[in-house]
Each structure stands twice: as structure tokens, then as C-alpha cells.
Design an enzyme around this catalytic site. Structure first.
Site, PDB file in Angstrom:
ATOM      1  N   GLY A 274      -0.334  -1.796  -1.886  1.00  0.00           N
ATOM      2  CA  GLY A 274       0.504  -1.128  -2.880  1.00  0.00           C
ATOM      3  C   GLY A 274      -0.306  -0.810  -4.104  1.00  0.00           C
ATOM      4  O   GLY A 274      -1.530  -0.898  -4.098  1.00  0.00           O
ATOM      5  N   ASN A 275       0.361  -0.424  -5.161  1.00  0.00           N
ATOM      6  CA  ASN A 275      -0.362  -0.144  -6.403  1.00  0.00           C
ATOM      7  C   ASN A 275       0.494  -0.510  -7.610  1.00  0.00           C
ATOM      8  O   ASN A 275       1.634  -0.942  -7.464  1.00  0.00           O
ATOM      9  CB  ASN A 275      -0.813   1.318  -6.443  1.00  0.00           C
ATOM     10  CG  ASN A 275       0.364   2.264  -6.402  1.00  0.00           C
ATOM     11  OD1 ASN A 275       1.162   2.317  -7.336  1.00  0.00           O
ATOM     12  ND2 ASN A 275       0.494   2.993  -5.311  1.00  0.00           N
TER      13      ASN A 275
END
Ligand code: CTP
Length: 403
Positions: free
Chosen positions: A206-207
Site C-alpha cells: 500500500g502507500n
């Protein structure tokens, strides 16, 4: 300080408007509450009088010498109807004037915000939807109801948004009155947040995108009269009131939603951070540590570029397409050089360039950016709240919609 008329229609959610009224009065606004007769079955005039510090009436045949049915509407800087029932929406759409609130709606020349609350069936009924469309076409801001628990045991779309959220919409509208409500009748689709690509049932790539910037653009667009859909990927902040919210997880989910919505949008703003890569395969069971100490090898494949696809599939000039670029400068090129190359590669109309060196932009409330136009325009938006950047982006979108 501005004068606000708070119209209260006959829904159970009218008790929440007492909280909304407090938010207005505590900020120093002068508020006149105009309840409908049926709303007084839920919350009595005494509550509104005590909280607003003013007499309250529902009918036009009291204090006739003061001509309240004209005076109240004409003196308002903003009218907020919360809750707005299917009935008041229908009356307003057809211009009926059988009580003080409907008279006020006809005499007011200021921005008007409706915050609907009703059962899902009533909201979705073609009659209500047609009335909402009529009001919106006339420039009334009808915010989308929230999704959640309704009066009975049922759940669905139709809940009154939280008073704090309606308050935020109202303040933005008051703030944006000089923006000439230039997005009335427009549908703006915004993506927000960061996508996740699952490796197994518990782990993902993810980020750090929180969704704040996407939601701030949505909030600004609502204040300018647009209908707004936000496709939100794993956002960590509360969505603003009045948007249509579609939640997604992965880049592929986001891609499908954005491509479908883009076919009938006036503008598409890709503020989300889609994961560029995903694991080549998904494992149904949690990946275990191995006794021999060997670590798993994760093979990644590239995700489709949604922005590029949106540009490739758009019909004629619409929608106006806006991309974001999170850039850092390096020894080969500056932030703006990288951004210009990206604008060219992506083919969008406008690129919002954030310098993300040293952790800036992510999960912050303030932001600064440069807006690069495919037409060669370069606008620097100084450091400030994300909503201000939202308005600057929408200024550029509105200009392009008018071309
Ligand atoms: N974007 C997209 N689909 C992707 C990746 C990015 O639509 N799979 C969009 C983002 O929403 C953003 C813009 O493309 O509006 C630029 O994102 P960014 O991550 O800066 O660009 P990349 O194409 O990933 O370029 P880089 O090589 O710099 O990572």
C-alpha cells in the site's frame, strides 16, 4: 457576520439540526430558524427559540405586519434546509408557497443548501430524484444523504449527514459565494486515497495516501454547486458531507469505477495514489514463515495506468482530466522537469505537481503545488489548506469546461 436561515422540515432527524444551529450561533452567525408545521411534532418551537435567541414561526399569518414571508428570505446570506424531506424538496422544486419556509425559499436570492434525510426508497423514488435534479439545475446545492442506520432497524442511503459536516458545507458555500457557483449542473468525479494490493488474506502493498486532498477537492466542488462522486481507496479520514462515496480497495477496483463514471462526468480528478505494482499471484492462505529460514520471493506485475486509460477512452473534449504527480527532484532533473515529462506521458489536461521530497504532502492538512496545463499554463498555488488547493484546481477545471 452573515445571516443564515435554518429551515427545518418534518423528519425525525430534525433533532440533529439543534446541534447544527449551535455550531452556527457559537461561530457568531445570526440564525433565523424556520420550521415547517410538521417538524414541530419532532422538535418544538421552544427549542429553536432558546437556541437561536429569536422568535420562531412556521406560518405566514403571524406577525403579518413585519411581512416575514418576504423579509426573512431577502435578508438571508444563506439558507440551509436540514433535514430536507421528500415533501419540502418536492414543494421547493415546484415553487409551492404554503408556509413560511416555502415562501422564504421563493424570496431568497442567496445560495441554498438542502441536506436531505429520508428512507432510501423515498430518496431513490423517480419523483424525488427528478425534483432533486430540478433544484440542482436551478443552482440549489442538494448534498447527498449519508449511508447508515435509518429510523427503524433498516440501513441504507438517506441519513442526515453529521451536523458538523453540514456546517462545513455551509461555511464553504458562504466562503465561495464570489466563485459564482460555476460548477452548478456539473458532475465531478474524484479519486482519493491509496490502493492496496493483497499478497495473502492479511498482507498488502500500500502507500501513505490518506485521502485528505481528494476529499478537500470534493468539498470545494460541493461548495461550487457540483454533484460530486468520490471513489475512495482505503481512506483514513472522514469523507465530507454531500458526496456520493464509492469505496474501493485495489487499483483494479479503482480502475473499473473510474472508467465507468468517466463516461458521464464533466471532470475526472485522479487525486488517488494507485499502487503501480501488484503481486503476480494472490495466496488464499496466510504465507507462513519457513523452518529453513528462506524468505518468500514476491513477484510483482505492473498495474494498468488508470489516468492514461481515462485519457485514451474519453469522448471528444469531456471529461476534463486532471492528474497528480508526486515528484522529487534529482541530479538529472528538477521537480518541474519531471512533471512536464509526466504531463506529456499521461496526456491529461492538467497536472497538479506536489514536491514530496522530505515527506511533504502526505497526510498533511496543508499543501502547496504547481498546476501545469497541457496548454502550457503554469500556476503556483502557495502553501495553504488543501481546500484552497482544491479551489485552485477547480478554477482551472471550470475554465476548461467553459472553453
Ligand atoms: N495513476 C493512475 N494509475 C496508476 C498510477 C498512477 O491513474 N496505476 C495516476 C495517479 O492517480 C496520478 C498520476 O497517475 O494522478 C501520477 O501518479 P504518479 O504515481 O506520480 O505517476 P506514475 O505514473 O506512477 O509515475 P512514476 O514513474 O513517477 O511513479
Amino acid at each position: 457576520m452573515s445571516s443564515i436561515v435554518l429551515g427545518v422540515a418534518g423528519g425525525i432527524a430534525s433533532y440533529k439540526s439543534a446541534e447544527l444551529l449551535r455550531l452556527f450561533t457559537e461561530s457568531g452567525y445570526d440564525v433565523t430558524v424556520v420550521p415547517t408545521r410538521s417538524s414541530l411534532n419532532f422538535v418544538g418551537a421552544a427549542t429553536w427559540e432558546a437556541l437561536s435567541g429569536k422568535p420562531v414561526q412556521a406560518d405566514v399569518f403571524e406577525h403579518v405586519d413585519e411581512v416575514p414571508h418576504v423579509r426573512i428570505g431577502k435578508g438571508a446570506d444563506l439558507v440551509v434546509v436540514a433535514p430536507a424531506t421528500a415533501n419540502i424538496i418536492a414543494k421547493a422544486a415546484h415553487g409551492l408557497a404554503d408556509d413560511l419556509l416555502t415562501n422564504t425559499l421563493l424570496t431568497a436570492r442567496c445560495p441554498v443548501v438542502f441536506a436531505p434525510a429520508m428512507h432510501t426508497e423515498m430518496w431513490e423514488h423517480p419523483a424525488t430524484q427528478a425534483n432533486v435534479a430540478t433544484l440542482r439545475a436551478r443552482g440549489v446545492i442538494v448534498i447527498e444523504p449519508a449511508v447508515g442506520r435509518l429510523t427503524g432497524a433498516d440501513t441504507g442511503k438517506g441519513r442526515l449527514p453529521d451536523p458538523a459536516q453540514i456546517y462545513a458545507v455551509a461555511l464553504n458555500v458562504l466562503d465561495g459565494t464570489d466563485r459564482a457557483r460555476d460548477l452548478v449542473g456539473r458532475h465531478i468525479v474524484v479519486s482519493a486515497g491509496g490502493t492496496r494490493e493483497f499478497l495473502d488474506p492479511v498482507r498488502f502493498l500500500g502507500n501513505r495516501s490518506s485521502g485528505k486532498q481528494g476529499f478537500a477537492i470534493a468539498e470545494a466542488a460541493i461548495a461550487r454547486g457540483a454533484r460530486v462522486t468520490v471513489v475512495a481507496a482505503n481512506v483514513t479520514v472522514e469523507p465530507p458531507a454531500g458526496i456520493d462515496l464509492v469505496r474501493v480497495v485495489s487499483t483494479e477496483d479503482l480502475r473499473q469505477q473510474m472508467l465507468a463514471l468517466a463516461t458521464e462526468a464533466d471532470a475526472v480528478i485522479m487525486a488517488a495514489a494507485p499502487a503501480d505494482f501488484r503481486p503476480a499471484s494472490y495466496v488464499d492462505a496466510k504465507i507462513k514463515k519457513r523452518a529453513d529460514g528462506q524468505t518468500p520471493q514476491i513477484h510483482l506485475v505492473e498495474n494498468p495506468d488508470i489516468l492514461v486509460e481515462l485519457v485514451a477512452t474519453r469522448a471528444h473534449k469531456l471529461p476534463v482530466i486532471v492528474g497528480f504527480a508526486a515528484e522529487t527532484g534529482d541530479e538529472t532533473a528538477s521537480v518541474l522537469d519531471h512533471a512536464r515529462a509526466k504531463l506529456e506521458r499521461k496526456g491529461c489536461d492538467l497536472l497538479v505537481v506536489n514536491d514530496v521530497g522530505s515527506g511533504r504532502a502526505f497526510d498533511q492538512s496543508d499543501n502547496e503545488a504547481v498546476l501545469l496545463g497541457a496548454d502550457g499554463s503554469v500556476d503556483h498555488v502557495p502553501f495553504g489548506p488543501k481546500i484552497a488547493l482544491g479551489h485552485a484546481i477547480l478554477d482551472a477545471v471550470a475554465q476548461r469546461l467553459d472553453r
